[in-house]
Design an enzyme around this catalytic site. Structure first.
Site, short mmCIF file in Angstrom:
data_model
loop_
_atom_site.label_atom_id
_atom_site.label_comp_id
_atom_site.label_asym_id
_atom_site.label_seq_id
_atom_site.Cartn_x
_atom_site.Cartn_y
_atom_site.Cartn_z
N LYS A 242 -18.44 53.16 29.07
CA LYS A 242 -17.34 52.23 29.36
C LYS A 242 -17.54 50.95 28.57
O LYS A 242 -18.65 50.40 28.60
CB LYS A 242 -17.30 51.94 30.86
CG LYS A 242 -16.16 51.03 31.30
CD LYS A 242 -16.20 50.78 32.81
CE LYS A 242 -15.04 49.90 33.24
NZ LYS A 242 -15.09 49.59 34.68
N LYS B 276 -22.52 50.93 30.27
CA LYS B 276 -21.39 50.03 30.52
C LYS B 276 -21.66 48.72 29.80
O LYS B 276 -22.66 48.04 30.06
CB LYS B 276 -21.21 49.79 32.01
CG LYS B 276 -20.02 48.88 32.33
CD LYS B 276 -19.86 48.70 33.84
CE LYS B 276 -18.70 47.79 34.16
NZ LYS B 276 -18.53 47.61 35.62
#
Length: 338
Positions: A262, A202
């Protein structure tokens, strides 16, 4: 034996396989279906729906509406829903205490959705940022995000979510060691069947802005020493690739069943590398900023909305993603079923 000259071969015309819809479908390498989608959904404590201004077509749903949406997901062939909470700012504190409330918004939404459509999987975000008044994913002391103390809070949060009926825990905090701590706690509580999809890679991205509006996240960088201005000490540097592979390897070793990258489209190279390297179900999150950009361009008439939605989702599959978390899920499922 000598080969004939190249001029002796029939002309190579790759367009022959593109000349009609039926043959294009026959030779298509990547196929997107509703089964590839996880519906990203925001729930709030009130009644009715509350539109999110920066995300046209997305609204915060009540618990009752979430239950109806779960039935809709089943009908559309969407296998899972990822639920994110909008918490009243007056109920937040620096420790994100409400995250571990077994009678809180998330647990109530999970129970309602599982009662309404038990066949639909429910994924819960394991992170403190929707619950903290400072908007960070962890506990803060002297301007520093505390890793191990945060993990203790995350474990308490995850256990109440799992006990409420959550099928997949998705830690998005990026604290070191949190996957192992979650897996150990689940095993100890007899919840060994609960899956973990870690936000393994992420990034500290600029594409999360509309999401912060959607969940009413606390404002970062208020000037206090106890509120750092960004999340760069725990989310990944967008410039790094090899680091992503190390993060994924650690989460797999600690017990992750699936991993996620992400944001999505700006990081398709990471999706591909993770998928090819580890051969583990790899997911991508088409985040709020990606959604907002596509919708803004479509509403201005600059792109074809429906084609852009499906093309963007297909890109994740082409890169190797097993599935995509997206706010477009119900729209895309209808288009795919058309």
């Amino acid at each position: 034996m000598s080969l004939p000259p190249l001029s002796a071969y029939p002309a190579l015309r790759l367009r022959r396989l593109r000349q009609a819809d039926w043959v294009r479908r026959l030779v298509r390498e990547t196929v997107l279906t509703p089964a590839d989608l996880i519906w990203s959904m925001v729930v709030h404590e009130g009644e009715g729906e509350v539109p999110v201004g920066s995300m046209p077509g997305v609204a915060r749903l009540s618990v009752k509406q979430c239950a109806e949406a779960a039935k809709q997901a089943k009908a559309l062939g969407i296998p899972a829903i990822a639920v994110f909470p909008h918490i009243d700012g007056a109920k937040k504190d620096a420790a994100g205490s409400l995250a571990a409330d077994p009678n809180g918004l998330v647990c109530n939404a999970v129970k309602a959705m599982k009662d309404a459509a038990p066949e639909v999987g429910i994924m819960c975000d394991v992170a403190l940022d929707p619950f903290t008044d400072h908007g960070h994913d962890g506990l803060i002391e002297g301007g520093r995000i505390l890793n191990d103390a945060t993990i203790e809070a995350l474990v308490a949060q995850a256990l109440v979510q799992a006990q409420a009926g959550c099928d997949i825990l998705a830690p998005s905090d990026m604290m070191d060691g949190r996957v192992g701590a979650l897996r150990t706690a689940l095993e100890a509580e007899g919840l060994q069947d609960v899956m973990i999809m870690s936000y393994a890679a992420k990034y500290a991205s600029a594409f999360y802005g509309p999401y912060r509006e959607a969940i009413g996240s606390g404002k970062l960088g208020t000037g206090s020493v106890d509120n750092p201005g960004d999340k760069k000490t725990y989310q990944m540097d967008p410039a790094n690739t090899e680091e992503a592979l190390r993060e994924v390897a650690l989460d797999i070793a600690e017990g992750a069943d699936m991993v996620m990258v992400k944001p999505g489209m700006p990081y398709l190279d990471i999706v591909q590398r993770v998928s090819e390297t580890f051969k583990l179900p790899t997911f991508a999150f088409q985040v709020s900023g990606e959604y907002a950009m596509l919708m803004a361009a479509a509403q201005n008439g600059w792109i074809d909305e429906e084609r852009a939605i499906l093309e963007s989702l297909g890109a994740f599959k082409r890169a190797g993603a097993a599935g995509i978390v997206t706010y477009f899920a119900p729209r895309a499922a209808r288009l795919l079923g058309a």
